[in-house]
Design an enzyme around this catalytic site. Sequence first.
Site, PDB file in Angstrom:
ATOM      1  N   THR A   1       0.769  -1.356   0.007  1.00  0.00           N
ATOM      2  CA  THR A   1      -0.082   0.019   0.199  1.00  0.00           C
ATOM      3  C   THR A   1       1.016   1.157  -0.072  1.00  0.00           C
ATOM      4  O   THR A   1       2.079   1.238   0.557  1.00  0.00           O
ATOM      5  CB  THR A   1      -0.962   0.094   1.130  1.00  0.00           C
ATOM      6  OG1 THR A   1      -1.501   1.314   1.471  1.00  0.00           O
ATOM      7  CG2 THR A   1      -0.168  -0.324   2.619  1.00  0.00           C
TER       8      THR A   1
ATOM      9  N   TYR B   1      -1.209   0.281  10.518  1.00  0.00           N
ATOM     10  CA  TYR B   1      -1.714  -0.463   9.157  1.00  0.00           C
ATOM     11  C   TYR B   1      -0.478  -0.496   8.453  1.00  0.00           C
ATOM     12  O   TYR B   1       0.169  -1.685   7.911  1.00  0.00           O
ATOM     13  CB  TYR B   1      -2.827  -0.138   8.588  1.00  0.00           C
ATOM     14  CG  TYR B   1      -3.116  -0.367   7.376  1.00  0.00           C
ATOM     15  CD1 TYR B   1      -3.513  -1.654   6.962  1.00  0.00           C
ATOM     16  CD2 TYR B   1      -3.037   0.528   6.193  1.00  0.00           C
ATOM     17  CE1 TYR B   1      -3.540  -2.121   5.601  1.00  0.00           C
ATOM     18  CE2 TYR B   1      -3.244   0.141   4.958  1.00  0.00           C
ATOM     19  CZ  TYR B   1      -3.462  -0.964   4.547  1.00  0.00           C
ATOM     20  OH  TYR B   1      -3.873  -1.476   3.380  1.00  0.00           O
TER      21      TYR B   1
HETATM   22  N1  LIG Z   1      -8.689  -1.099  -0.603  1.00  0.00           N
HETATM   23  C1  LIG Z   1      -7.989  -0.535  -0.652  1.00  0.00           C
HETATM   24  O1  LIG Z   1      -8.060   0.739  -1.011  1.00  0.00           O
HETATM   25  C2  LIG Z   1      -6.608  -0.906  -0.592  1.00  0.00           C
HETATM   26  C3  LIG Z   1      -5.304  -0.111  -0.975  1.00  0.00           C
HETATM   27  C4  LIG Z   1      -3.949  -0.668  -0.541  1.00  0.00           C
HETATM   28  C5  LIG Z   1      -3.965  -1.696   0.000  1.00  0.00           C
HETATM   29  N2  LIG Z   1      -5.037  -2.702   0.031  1.00  0.00           N
HETATM   30  C6  LIG Z   1      -4.727  -3.838   0.401  1.00  0.00           C
HETATM   31  O2  LIG Z   1      -5.277  -4.918  -0.318  1.00  0.00           O
HETATM   32  C7  LIG Z   1      -5.454  -6.148   0.351  1.00  0.00           C
HETATM   33  C8  LIG Z   1      -7.330  -6.459  -0.130  1.00  0.00           C
HETATM   34  O3  LIG Z   1      -7.981  -5.423   0.412  1.00  0.00           O
HETATM   35  P1  LIG Z   1      -9.582  -5.246   0.290  1.00  0.00           P
HETATM   36  O4  LIG Z   1     -10.126  -4.074   0.103  1.00  0.00           O
HETATM   37  O5  LIG Z   1     -10.150  -6.259  -0.757  1.00  0.00           O
HETATM   38  O6  LIG Z   1      -9.889  -5.886   1.700  1.00  0.00           O
HETATM   39  P2  LIG Z   1     -11.071  -6.924   2.249  1.00  0.00           P
HETATM   40  O7  LIG Z   1     -11.487  -6.718   3.749  1.00  0.00           O
HETATM   41  O8  LIG Z   1     -12.240  -6.634   1.423  1.00  0.00           O
HETATM   42  O9  LIG Z   1     -10.560  -8.362   1.557  1.00  0.00           O
HETATM   43  C9  LIG Z   1      -9.754  -9.110   2.697  1.00  0.00           C
HETATM   44  C10 LIG Z   1      -9.987 -10.425   2.698  1.00  0.00           C
HETATM   45  O10 LIG Z   1      -9.321 -11.215   3.610  1.00  0.00           O
HETATM   46  C11 LIG Z   1      -9.787 -12.084   4.309  1.00  0.00           C
HETATM   47  N3  LIG Z   1      -8.952 -12.379   5.428  1.00  0.00           N
HETATM   48  C12 LIG Z   1      -8.806 -11.568   6.606  1.00  0.00           C
HETATM   49  N4  LIG Z   1      -7.799 -12.063   7.372  1.00  0.00           N
HETATM   50  C13 LIG Z   1      -8.034 -13.306   7.013  1.00  0.00           C
HETATM   51  C14 LIG Z   1      -7.264 -14.567   7.418  1.00  0.00           C
HETATM   52  N5  LIG Z   1      -6.672 -14.510   8.737  1.00  0.00           N
HETATM   53  N6  LIG Z   1      -7.298 -15.744   6.884  1.00  0.00           N
HETATM   54  C15 LIG Z   1      -8.014 -15.787   5.650  1.00  0.00           C
HETATM   55  N7  LIG Z   1      -8.473 -14.651   4.991  1.00  0.00           N
HETATM   56  C16 LIG Z   1      -8.522 -13.586   5.591  1.00  0.00           C
HETATM   57  C17 LIG Z   1     -11.111 -11.330   4.526  1.00  0.00           C
HETATM   58  O11 LIG Z   1     -12.243 -12.218   4.968  1.00  0.00           O
HETATM   59  C18 LIG Z   1     -11.585 -10.619   3.440  1.00  0.00           C
HETATM   60  O12 LIG Z   1     -12.407 -11.483   2.426  1.00  0.00           O
HETATM   61  C19 LIG Z   1      -5.518  -5.910   1.760  1.00  0.00           C
HETATM   62  O13 LIG Z   1      -4.279  -6.517   2.094  1.00  0.00           O
HETATM   63  C20 LIG Z   1      -5.135  -4.459   1.730  1.00  0.00           C
HETATM   64  O14 LIG Z   1      -4.243  -3.994   2.706  1.00  0.00           O
HETATM   65  C21 LIG Z   1      -6.518  -2.407   0.019  1.00  0.00           C
END
Ligand SMILES: NC(=O)c1ccc[n+]([C@@H]2O[C@H](COP(=O)([O-])OP(=O)(O)OC[C@H]3O[C@@H](n4cnc5c(N)ncnc54)[C@H](O)[C@@H]3O)[C@@H](O)[C@H]2O)c1
Length: 331
Positions: A116, A140
């Site tokens: 990120t 985070y």
């Molecule tokens: N959404 C954004 O704008 C953004 C920006 C930068 C980075 N990210 C990164 O992208 C990734 C995905 O983000 P997102 O928005 O899709 O998040 P999200 O919360 O929609 O998806 C994360 C998924 O991981 C699963 N999960 C969490 N912990 C778990 C575990 N211990 N075991 C198995 N599954 C588990 C959750 O159930 C969920 O389905 C993350 O790592 C986040 O840090 C997101």
Amino acid sequence: MRVLIVGGAGYIGSHVCKALAARGDEPVVFDNLSRGHDHAVQWGPLVRGDIRNAEELDAAFEAHQPAAVMHFAANIEVGEGQKEPLAFWDNNVAGVVSLLQAMKRAGCSSLVFSSTCATYGTPQSLPLTEDEPQTPINVYGRTKLAVEQLLADVSSAEDLRYAALRYFNASGASPDGEIGEEHDPETHLIPNALKAAAGLGGPMKLFGTDYDTADGTCERDFIHVMDLAAAHLAALDRLLSGAGSFQCNVGTGTGYSVKAVLDTVERVTGLPVPHDIHGRREGDPPRLYADVTRSRQLLDFQPQYSDLETIIRDAWNFHRIAWGVEAVKTG
Ligand SMILES: NC(=O)c1ccc[n+]([C@@H]2O[C@H](COP(=O)([O-])OP(=O)(O)OC[C@H]3O[C@@H](n4cnc5c(N)ncnc54)[C@H](O)[C@@H]3O)[C@@H](O)[C@H]2O)c1
């Protein structure tokens, strides 16, 4: 090719699954459904399991024999991390140690990791290049930086090649409305502006109108989730073609202000966005936008969907169905 999509029931992972399936690959989702949704898993099997559970991981690798792993699972809500650092370090960092150990046992050595722009903290210069010092300002961001350091250490000693993709603001939804952003709690600007426009949950909070920006509100680099998915496929292909590990921004290189987002939401939905103006939120840099040189060079990455109008139209298309809102106007 079969790919294990860890966290594939979530927002970004589910769009990557859809993109992989569209080109004939086989996504296998591994997710504990703590934050994701089983209805978002439509393009391959769902293995319910937790990354901190070695037996569940081993069973998934054994049953599906993936050629590579894409890792999306994490705790992502910045405010929650400040209150619950142990839970964030456990899931976001210890979880990756556990995943890497399972990959090693399974002989799987290619990983695309969701990093990120929060690993940069407050930028010293813009646009943000990958060489900007990484000085995150919240739990985070520190957990994500720790994983980047972990990956660098492991890959220099073991058989691991990885891509750390530093996303800017993921946004939008699948244009056909099949899947979209369904975080709970939702802290992201665009879904919250749409929610306020739809008359759900009251006025949204606008933090800070006195920044040194063109209209006084913060500027962010919004990347459509379809473009983000395309960048993942390119990163995967690059690794599997034998290239070495790399870190890479995934953004557009353009910043849009919060006010521009609200104006576009009003135009696309035909509805006003009720909002209350609050003071600046601690830790919000005035501007964040990516230098995209490396993503162009390494991934041949060129966003197709990431103009603000398309992002908001696709997000609205998804949300108004999900929320059961009658659109006054769909833009
Ligand atoms: N959404 C954004 O704008 C953004 C920006 C930068 C980075 N990210 C990164 O992208 C990734 C995905 O983000 P997102 O928005 O899709 O998040 P999200 O919360 O929609 O998806 C994360 C998924 O991981 C699963 N999960 C969490 N912990 C778990 C575990 N211990 N075991 C198995 N599954 C588990 C959750 O159930 C969920 O389905 C993350 O790592 C986040 O840090 C997101």
